[in-house]
Design a protein around this motif. Structure first.
Motif, PDB file in Angstrom:
ATOM      1  N   ILE A 124     -48.451 -29.109 -55.890  1.00 28.97           N
ATOM      2  CA  ILE A 124     -47.451 -28.790 -54.624  1.00 28.97           C
ATOM      3  C   ILE A 124     -47.971 -27.419 -53.949  1.00 28.97           C
ATOM      4  CG2 ILE A 124     -44.965 -28.200 -54.091  1.00 28.97           C
ATOM      5  CD1 ILE A 124     -44.337 -30.020 -56.471  1.00 28.97           C
ATOM      6  N   LEU A 125     -48.038 -27.412 -52.641  1.00 25.58           N
ATOM      7  CA  LEU A 125     -48.195 -26.169 -51.769  1.00 25.58           C
ATOM      8  C   LEU A 125     -46.995 -25.773 -51.312  1.00 25.58           C
ATOM      9  CD1 LEU A 125     -50.117 -24.080 -50.616  1.00 25.58           C
ATOM     10  CD2 LEU A 125     -50.934 -25.631 -48.969  1.00 25.58           C
ATOM     11  N   ILE A 126     -46.728 -24.545 -51.290  1.00 20.32           N
ATOM     12  CA  ILE A 126     -45.456 -23.720 -50.764  1.00 20.32           C
ATOM     13  C   ILE A 126     -45.716 -22.729 -49.849  1.00 20.32           C
ATOM     14  CG2 ILE A 126     -43.444 -22.418 -51.250  1.00 20.32           C
ATOM     15  CD1 ILE A 126     -43.438 -23.703 -53.967  1.00 20.32           C
ATOM     16  N   CYS A 127     -45.383 -22.732 -48.592  1.00 24.36           N
ATOM     17  CA  CYS A 127     -45.531 -21.663 -47.612  1.00 24.36           C
ATOM     18  C   CYS A 127     -44.305 -20.508 -48.124  1.00 24.36           C
ATOM     19  CB  CYS A 127     -45.122 -22.087 -46.312  1.00 24.36           C
ATOM     20  SG  CYS A 127     -46.575 -23.294 -45.484  1.00 24.36           S
ATOM     21  N   LEU A 128     -44.826 -19.246 -48.410  1.00 31.75           N
ATOM     22  CA  LEU A 128     -44.198 -18.339 -48.660  1.00 31.75           C
ATOM     23  C   LEU A 128     -44.008 -17.135 -47.598  1.00 31.75           C
ATOM     24  CD1 LEU A 128     -45.920 -17.547 -52.217  1.00 31.75           C
ATOM     25  CD2 LEU A 128     -43.956 -18.637 -51.837  1.00 31.75           C
ATOM     26  N   GLU A 129     -42.729 -17.019 -47.361  1.00 38.81           N
ATOM     27  CA  GLU A 129     -42.387 -16.038 -46.220  1.00 38.81           C
ATOM     28  C   GLU A 129     -42.237 -14.771 -46.800  1.00 38.81           C
ATOM     29  OE1 GLU A 129     -39.595 -16.808 -43.153  1.00 38.81           O
ATOM     30  OE2 GLU A 129     -39.764 -18.942 -43.511  1.00 38.81           O
ATOM     31  N   LEU A 187     -40.981 -26.236 -59.321  1.00 46.17           N
ATOM     32  CA  LEU A 187     -41.086 -26.172 -60.576  1.00 46.17           C
ATOM     33  C   LEU A 187     -40.387 -27.559 -61.225  1.00 46.17           C
ATOM     34  CD1 LEU A 187     -42.375 -24.616 -63.116  1.00 46.17           C
ATOM     35  CD2 LEU A 187     -40.074 -23.558 -63.228  1.00 46.17           C
ATOM     36  N   GLU A 188     -39.372 -27.823 -60.493  1.00 45.03           N
ATOM     37  CA  GLU A 188     -38.458 -28.985 -60.992  1.00 45.03           C
ATOM     38  C   GLU A 188     -39.222 -30.242 -60.715  1.00 45.03           C
ATOM     39  OE1 GLU A 188     -34.569 -31.178 -59.625  1.00 45.03           O
ATOM     40  OE2 GLU A 188     -34.499 -29.094 -59.882  1.00 45.03           O
ATOM     41  N   LEU A 189     -39.863 -30.325 -59.634  1.00 40.33           N
ATOM     42  CA  LEU A 189     -40.616 -31.657 -59.144  1.00 40.33           C
ATOM     43  C   LEU A 189     -41.846 -32.084 -59.796  1.00 40.33           C
ATOM     44  CD1 LEU A 189     -40.288 -31.022 -55.230  1.00 40.33           C
ATOM     45  CD2 LEU A 189     -38.968 -32.805 -56.491  1.00 40.33           C
ATOM     46  N   THR A 190     -42.537 -30.709 -60.419  1.00 36.86           N
ATOM     47  CA  THR A 190     -43.770 -31.049 -61.224  1.00 36.86           C
ATOM     48  C   THR A 190     -43.301 -31.517 -62.619  1.00 36.86           C
ATOM     49  OG1 THR A 190     -43.507 -28.846 -62.155  1.00 36.86           O
ATOM     50  CG2 THR A 190     -45.019 -29.181 -60.386  1.00 36.86           C
ATOM     51  N   ARG A 214     -38.348 -36.516 -57.192  1.00 33.78           N
ATOM     52  CA  ARG A 214     -39.962 -37.108 -57.235  1.00 33.78           C
ATOM     53  C   ARG A 214     -40.073 -38.137 -58.029  1.00 33.78           C
ATOM     54  NH1 ARG A 214     -45.203 -33.341 -58.082  1.00 33.78           N
ATOM     55  NH2 ARG A 214     -46.470 -34.086 -56.472  1.00 33.78           N
ATOM     56  N   THR A 215     -40.654 -39.159 -57.573  1.00 34.52           N
ATOM     57  CA  THR A 215     -40.972 -40.313 -58.752  1.00 34.52           C
ATOM     58  C   THR A 215     -41.940 -39.999 -59.818  1.00 34.52           C
ATOM     59  OG1 THR A 215     -42.801 -41.348 -57.456  1.00 34.52           O
ATOM     60  CG2 THR A 215     -40.381 -41.863 -56.835  1.00 34.52           C
ATOM     61  N   PRO A 216     -42.232 -40.704 -60.828  1.00 37.75           N
ATOM     62  CA  PRO A 216     -43.152 -40.654 -61.755  1.00 37.75           C
ATOM     63  C   PRO A 216     -44.358 -40.738 -61.140  1.00 37.75           C
ATOM     64  CG  PRO A 216     -41.448 -41.971 -62.862  1.00 37.75           C
ATOM     65  CD  PRO A 216     -41.129 -41.797 -61.286  1.00 37.75           C
TER      66      PRO A 216
END
Length: 325
Positions: free
Chosen positions: A5-10, A28-31, A124-126
């Protein structure tokens, strides 16, 4: 398949934007179902300050492009596209701020992928599929959108709806500085901080008025109650549609998402749209004369009765500084 997962940080002069912490917490939850690492891309000239801002956050690596200016969505979009090319992430998350909304479509077009805007929930699905949930048709339904055939799966997320990531430990994510050719289409001549009044999303105590309020003059009573409680007045969509209060006072899917320590609702039935905007409130007291009002399902303290009888009594006791025990 890559599940990263890539996040754009402001990042601004005040540090890391709160929406970035919310995105990290959700990532973190989605991983959890399918694994994957969390990466970030940021636009900051001072990497030492950025390192301290990122301390204790679960990011494997953060790519920093100091040449980009955070007000130039086109330049920043080009940097994000470069990170996508390097990492090939499964998911790309961008905060639904003014800056994020300007940048995200440019990234989606360059990456030839779909984009779901203003998500209020993500699952997110497995297998790694991102279920992007957002209000549709004026908030009357919640759409569940999946990007089946292209990557990355992109979404902008409404600020204030996700739980912020808690910092843990003292580890600092690795910073990788890179540069891209900037267009130079905008020159910064001067910067002046803009002083903004705190909105309802920043308030710790809110009194929210609903359809049960009969006249505009009656809002003065509720505003007085909010002042005595040390809070501010807000409302449901019904009062905005009637023209009784401005949109910036509205709570709900088409308004603001709030998380006060105390929310007192007066004459609000509790539609799905309104409930979605207050689910993070720590304590909810609801006054309504309808025993079937949906707001009672969410309230910690439900009060069945006429607000025109109950609110004056509350005001009287607060003015006299009497105990509510």
């Amino acid at each position: 398949m890559n599940q990263d997962i890539l996040i754009c940080l402001e990042v601004n002069e005040n540090g890391l934007h709160p929406s970035s912490l919310e995105l990290i917490g959700k990532a973190l939850e989605l991983t959890q179902p399918c694994g994957g690492n969390i990466f970030g891309v940021a636009f900051a000239r001072n990497t030492e300050t950025l390192s301290e801002e990122l301390r204790g956050l679960p990011l494997r690596k953060v790519y920093v492009c100091p040449a980009c200016r955070t007000f130039d969505a086109q330049e920043c979009a080009a940097a994000v596209v470069e990170c996508v090319r390097l990492l090939d992430p499964s998911v790309l998350l961008i905060a639904g701020t003014c800056f994020g909304r300007a940048m995200a479509p440019r990234v989606a077009v360059a990456c030839r992928t779909g984009l779901t805007a203003d998500c209020t929930e993500l699952e997110r699905t497995p297998e790694g599929g991102l279920i992007q949930i957002r209000p549709a048709f004026g908030g009357d339904i919640m759409a569940r959108i999946v990007t089946d055939h292209t990557r990355p799966q992109m979404a902008t997320v409404r600020p204030g709806v996700m739980q912020s990531c808690a910092r843990g430990g003292n580890q600092v994510p690795e910073l990788c500085v890179f540069n891209i050719e900037t267009s130079g289409r905008i020159d910064l001549l001067d910067m002046q901080p803009l002083k903004l009044k705190a909105g309802i999303a920043e308030q710790k105590i809110l009194v929210a008025a609903g359809r049960g309020v009969k006249r505009k003059e009656d809002l003065e009573m509720l505003e007085h109650l909010a002042e005595l409680m040390g809070g501010a007045l807000a409302c449901s969509r019904a009062l905005v549609e009637k023209g009784l209060l401005p949109h910036e006072k509205q709570i709900g899917l088409s308004g603001a998402t709030v998380s006060p320590d105390l929310l007192l609702t007066c004459g609000i039935s509790g539609s799905v749209q309104f409930q979605a905007g207050v689910r993070r409130a720590k304590a909810i007291i609801a006054i309504n004369s309808d025993p079937e009002a949906k707001i009672f399902d969410l309230a910690h303290i439900p009060i069945l009765g006429d607000l025109y009888e109950i609110v004056p009594k509350l005001i009287d006791r607060l003015e006299k500084k009497e105990s509510f025990d």
